[in-house]
Design an enzyme around this catalytic site. Structure first.
Site, PDB file in Angstrom:
ATOM      1  N   ASN A 208       0.855  -1.194   0.000  1.00 34.91           N
ATOM      2  CA  ASN A 208       0.000   0.000   0.000  1.00 34.91           C
ATOM      3  C   ASN A 208       0.889   1.242   0.000  1.00 34.91           C
ATOM      4  O   ASN A 208       2.111   1.136  -0.032  1.00 34.91           O
ATOM      5  CB  ASN A 208      -0.950  -0.017   1.203  1.00 34.91           C
ATOM      6  CG  ASN A 208      -0.187  -0.112   2.501  1.00 34.91           C
ATOM      7  OD1 ASN A 208       0.540   0.799   2.866  1.00 34.91           O
ATOM      8  ND2 ASN A 208      -0.307  -1.254   3.176  1.00 34.91           N
ATOM      9  N   ASP A 277      -4.042  -6.795   4.985  1.00 29.69           N
ATOM     10  CA  ASP A 277      -5.002  -7.702   5.623  1.00 29.69           C
ATOM     11  C   ASP A 277      -4.899  -9.113   5.046  1.00 29.69           C
ATOM     12  O   ASP A 277      -5.226 -10.084   5.707  1.00 29.69           O
ATOM     13  CB  ASP A 277      -6.426  -7.168   5.426  1.00 29.69           C
ATOM     14  CG  ASP A 277      -6.699  -5.975   6.334  1.00 29.69           C
ATOM     15  OD1 ASP A 277      -6.224  -6.000   7.489  1.00 29.69           O
ATOM     16  OD2 ASP A 277      -7.367  -5.013   5.893  1.00 29.69           O
ATOM     17  N   PHE A 321      -4.809   2.796  14.733  1.00 34.54           N
ATOM     18  CA  PHE A 321      -5.247   3.736  13.704  1.00 34.54           C
ATOM     19  C   PHE A 321      -6.358   3.062  12.911  1.00 34.54           C
ATOM     20  O   PHE A 321      -6.483   1.837  12.914  1.00 34.54           O
ATOM     21  CB  PHE A 321      -4.095   4.076  12.748  1.00 34.54           C
ATOM     22  CG  PHE A 321      -3.213   5.201  13.220  1.00 34.54           C
ATOM     23  CD1 PHE A 321      -2.399   5.038  14.341  1.00 34.54           C
ATOM     24  CD2 PHE A 321      -3.199   6.420  12.558  1.00 34.54           C
ATOM     25  CE1 PHE A 321      -1.568   6.082  14.772  1.00 34.54           C
ATOM     26  CE2 PHE A 321      -2.379   7.458  12.975  1.00 34.54           C
ATOM     27  CZ  PHE A 321      -1.565   7.292  14.079  1.00 34.54           C
ATOM     28  N   LYS A 339     -11.241  -4.384  18.531  1.00 35.91           N
ATOM     29  CA  LYS A 339      -9.808  -4.625  18.775  1.00 35.91           C
ATOM     30  C   LYS A 339      -9.410  -4.316  20.222  1.00 35.91           C
ATOM     31  O   LYS A 339      -8.244  -4.437  20.573  1.00 35.91           O
ATOM     32  CB  LYS A 339      -8.970  -3.824  17.778  1.00 35.91           C
ATOM     33  CG  LYS A 339      -9.306  -4.197  16.309  1.00 35.91           C
ATOM     34  CD  LYS A 339      -8.281  -3.694  15.332  1.00 35.91           C
ATOM     35  CE  LYS A 339      -8.693  -4.018  13.892  1.00 35.91           C
ATOM     36  NZ  LYS A 339      -7.589  -4.187  12.970  1.00 35.91           N
TER      37      LYS A 339
HETATM   38  O1  PMT Z   1       2.743   6.060   6.647  1.00 34.75           O
HETATM   39  P1  PMT Z   1       2.128   7.362   6.177  1.00 34.75           P
HETATM   40  O2  PMT Z   1       2.347   7.597   4.712  1.00 34.75           O
HETATM   41  O3  PMT Z   1       2.539   8.535   7.023  1.00 34.75           O
HETATM   42  O4  PMT Z   1       0.536   7.221   6.335  1.00 34.75           O
HETATM   43  C1  PMT Z   1      -0.053   7.167   7.592  1.00 34.75           C
HETATM   44  C2  PMT Z   1      -1.175   6.120   7.647  1.00 34.75           C
HETATM   45  C3  PMT Z   1      -2.298   6.532   6.710  1.00 34.75           C
HETATM   46  C4  PMT Z   1      -0.665   4.737   7.231  1.00 34.75           C
HETATM   47  C5  PMT Z   1      -1.649   6.076   9.139  1.00 34.75           C
HETATM   48  O5  PMT Z   1      -2.090   7.348   9.523  1.00 34.75           O
HETATM   49  C6  PMT Z   1      -2.776   5.078   9.314  1.00 34.75           C
HETATM   50  O6  PMT Z   1      -3.943   5.399   9.163  1.00 34.75           O
HETATM   51  N1  PMT Z   1      -2.410   3.818   9.682  1.00 34.75           N
HETATM   52  C7  PMT Z   1      -3.324   2.692   9.776  1.00 34.75           C
HETATM   53  C8  PMT Z   1      -3.505   2.086   8.417  1.00 34.75           C
HETATM   54  C9  PMT Z   1      -4.361   0.830   8.431  1.00 34.75           C
HETATM   55  O7  PMT Z   1      -3.903  -0.176   8.000  1.00 34.75           O
HETATM   56  O8  PMT Z   1      -5.526   0.957   8.988  1.00 34.75           O
HETATM   57  P2  PMT Z   1      -6.602  -0.268   9.138  1.00 34.75           P
HETATM   58  O9  PMT Z   1      -7.863   0.403   9.360  1.00 34.75           O
HETATM   59  O10 PMT Z   1      -6.482  -1.209   7.981  1.00 34.75           O
HETATM   60  O11 PMT Z   1      -6.101  -1.037  10.422  1.00 34.75           O
HETATM   61  C10 PMT Z   1      -6.587  -0.722  11.713  1.00 34.75           C
HETATM   62  C11 PMT Z   1      -5.513  -0.932  12.746  1.00 34.75           C
HETATM   63  O12 PMT Z   1      -5.204  -2.334  12.852  1.00 34.75           O
HETATM   64  C12 PMT Z   1      -4.207  -0.225  12.458  1.00 34.75           C
HETATM   65  O13 PMT Z   1      -3.680   0.254  13.680  1.00 34.75           O
HETATM   66  C13 PMT Z   1      -3.328  -1.335  11.894  1.00 34.75           C
HETATM   67  O14 PMT Z   1      -1.941  -1.105  12.204  1.00 34.75           O
HETATM   68  C14 PMT Z   1      -3.838  -2.568  12.621  1.00 34.75           C
HETATM   69  N2  PMT Z   1      -3.754  -3.819  11.829  1.00 34.75           N
HETATM   70  C15 PMT Z   1      -4.425  -3.953  10.672  1.00 34.75           C
HETATM   71  C16 PMT Z   1      -4.376  -5.155   9.991  1.00 34.75           C
HETATM   72  C17 PMT Z   1      -3.624  -6.201  10.513  1.00 34.75           C
HETATM   73  N3  PMT Z   1      -3.535  -7.349   9.887  1.00 34.75           N
HETATM   74  N4  PMT Z   1      -2.966  -6.044  11.670  1.00 34.75           N
HETATM   75  C18 PMT Z   1      -3.017  -4.858  12.344  1.00 34.75           C
HETATM   76  O15 PMT Z   1      -2.421  -4.719  13.415  1.00 34.75           O
END
Ligand code: PMT
Length: 396
Positions: A208, A277, A321, A339
């Site tokens: 990504n 994911d 996040f 979570k």
């Molecule tokens: O890196 P930059 O260019 O500065 O951009 C910042 C950002 C957009 C990446 C950051 O601000 C952000 O939003 N990060 C979370 C991105 C994300 O994957 O979000 P999500 O909604 O898919 O995941 C939710 C949370 O679960 C996140 O904290 C993620 O780290 C965590 N996660 C998700 C999937 C997974 N398999 N394991 C996880 O731990």
């Protein structure tokens, strides 16, 4: 970041004096007012005019310059300073300071200041290891002087070893830390940043647009505020933050292993990484060849690291996040509950100036008690500090 701060930069006579020019540039760029004092030998390496032009302040070189004494006065300079940096600091000046000798403008002003003093030594490896030098350094440390340990490498004298002036960026980070409230001292902050890559074959991967900027900014801020910091990062183009244990990983599974290993020692965990994911069910050993028809990839779920941490978090502060393109609040609220985190940083990645690969962000903070805080557009470094402020509050 250093707006309103007055810094004295003492430059002594060593070949590394040229690096003090870059340090001065970093300090002024961050908003500090810098006053340079050079020893007589320093002026043999770099001219006072260079420092004067870049600092836009007169450079002091002599204790007996009546004009500058009237205009600035070394005592008033010493009084006004928020921080005193000596870079490069020779064995000679360190020896003088350790023994109370104040025979020039620099040593006199250091003796007269109540500001914290940050010393960045640079010298030949044998001088650096000399027991007399070591005693002097230890004595100054006992008196509260801070040291930026020199780097190892090829020295100007041709020897190889310790004694090389640290890079200006490293000294700058220590200067910022010296001027920052150490409200995270004693905390161990674990941060994830960047994307993960899930390999399809030896040349292709699913990933990504995460640049790592958000997570790295949090790591830098936490370190400046006195925390021990572990940063687990996917592949990015960013330089590793100074003073931070940085663990490079590639896939979500590798990120999971690194996070789980660092988790027990951590007291706060902030997961800014954009974790894939899904991953391919099988990675092809050879490059996947183009065929006439369509290609279907079979994907399986990656472990959800944040959810796993939510199960075992105990008293630790856990912040996740949520990167969303639609129904920001609804989706973020679901993640907060599912979570089991203390706070979700909801990121509307479709908004201008927010999300992936930009220097700014716009977020909403969702808390367990149902409260929501709107955070307007701001730089990621500033947002990093705001998130850490909230983490400190959640801890208390
Ligand atoms: O890196 P930059 O260019 O500065 O951009 C910042 C950002 C957009 C990446 C950051 O601000 C952000 O939003 N990060 C979370 C991105 C994300 O994957 O979000 P999500 O909604 O898919 O995941 C939710 C949370 O679960 C996140 O904290 C993620 O780290 C965590 N996660 C998700 C999937 C997974 N398999 N394991 C996880 O731990």
């Amino acid at each position: 970041m250093l707006q309103g701060k007055e810094i004295i930069l003492g430059v002594t006579g060593g070949i590394a004096a040229y690096k003090a020019v870059e340090l001065l540039r970093l300090l002024t760029k961050a908003g500090a007012g810098v006053h340079v004092i050079m020893t007589a030998s320093a002026t043999e390496f770099v001219t006072p005019l260079t420092f004067q032009t870049l600092s836009m302040n007169p450079v002091s070189t002599s204790l007996f310059n009546m004009i500058s004494e009237r205009e600035i006065g070394h005592i008033s300079l010493a009084d006004r300073a928020d921080l005193f940096i000596i870079a490069p600091a020779t064995a000679n000046v360190i020896g003088k300071l350790a023994n109370g000798i104040a025979d020039d403008m620099l040593t006199t002003t250091v003796m007269a200041t109540k500001a914290p003093v940050l010393v960045a030594p640079a010298m030949n490896v044998n001088m650096y290891q000399n027991p007399i030098y070591r005693e002097n350094e230890a004595k100054l440390k006992r008196h509260g002087y801070r040291f930026v340990e020199p780097a190892k490498g090829m020295l100007a004298c041709g020897w190889e070893g310790e004694g090389k002036l640290q890079e200006p960026q490293v000294i700058f980070e220590e200067a910022v830390a010296a001027l920052t409230r150490q409200d995270l001292a004693g905390e161990h902050v674990l941060i994830t940043a960047g994307p993960t890559r899930e390999e399809l074959d030896p040349v292709r991967f699913i990933s990504n647009h995460s640049s790592g900027k958000m997570g790295y900014a949090i790591a830098r801020a936490a370190r400046r505020r006195g925390a021990t910091v572990t940063l687990v990062t996917g592949p990015t183009c960013l330089a590793e933050p100074c003073g931070v244990e940085t663990i490079q990983v590639v896939s979500a599974e590798e990120m999971r292993q690194a996070v789980m290993a660092a988790f027990p020692a951590s007291t706060m965990i902030i997961k800014a990484a954009a974790v894939s994911d899904y991953r391919p069910v099988a990675r092809a050993m050879a490059k996947i060849k183009k065929t006439a028809g369509t290609l279907t990839l079979e994907l399986e779920k990656n472990p959800d690291i944040l959810s796993e941490l939510g199960q075992i978090k105990g008293e630790k502060v856990l912040i996740g996040f949520a990167a969303e393109t639609d129904d920001l609040m609804g989706n973020a609220a679901k993640k907060l509950a599912a979570k089991n985190v203390d706070m979700i940083v909801a990121n509307d990645i479709g908004a201008e100036g927010a999300g992936f690969n930009v220097d700014t962000n716009i977020v909403k903070l969702l808390f367990r008690d149902g409260s929501v805080e709107d955070v307007p557009l701001m730089g990621k470094q500033e947002l990093a500090d705001l998130l850490l402020d909230r983490a400190v509050k959640l801890k208390s």
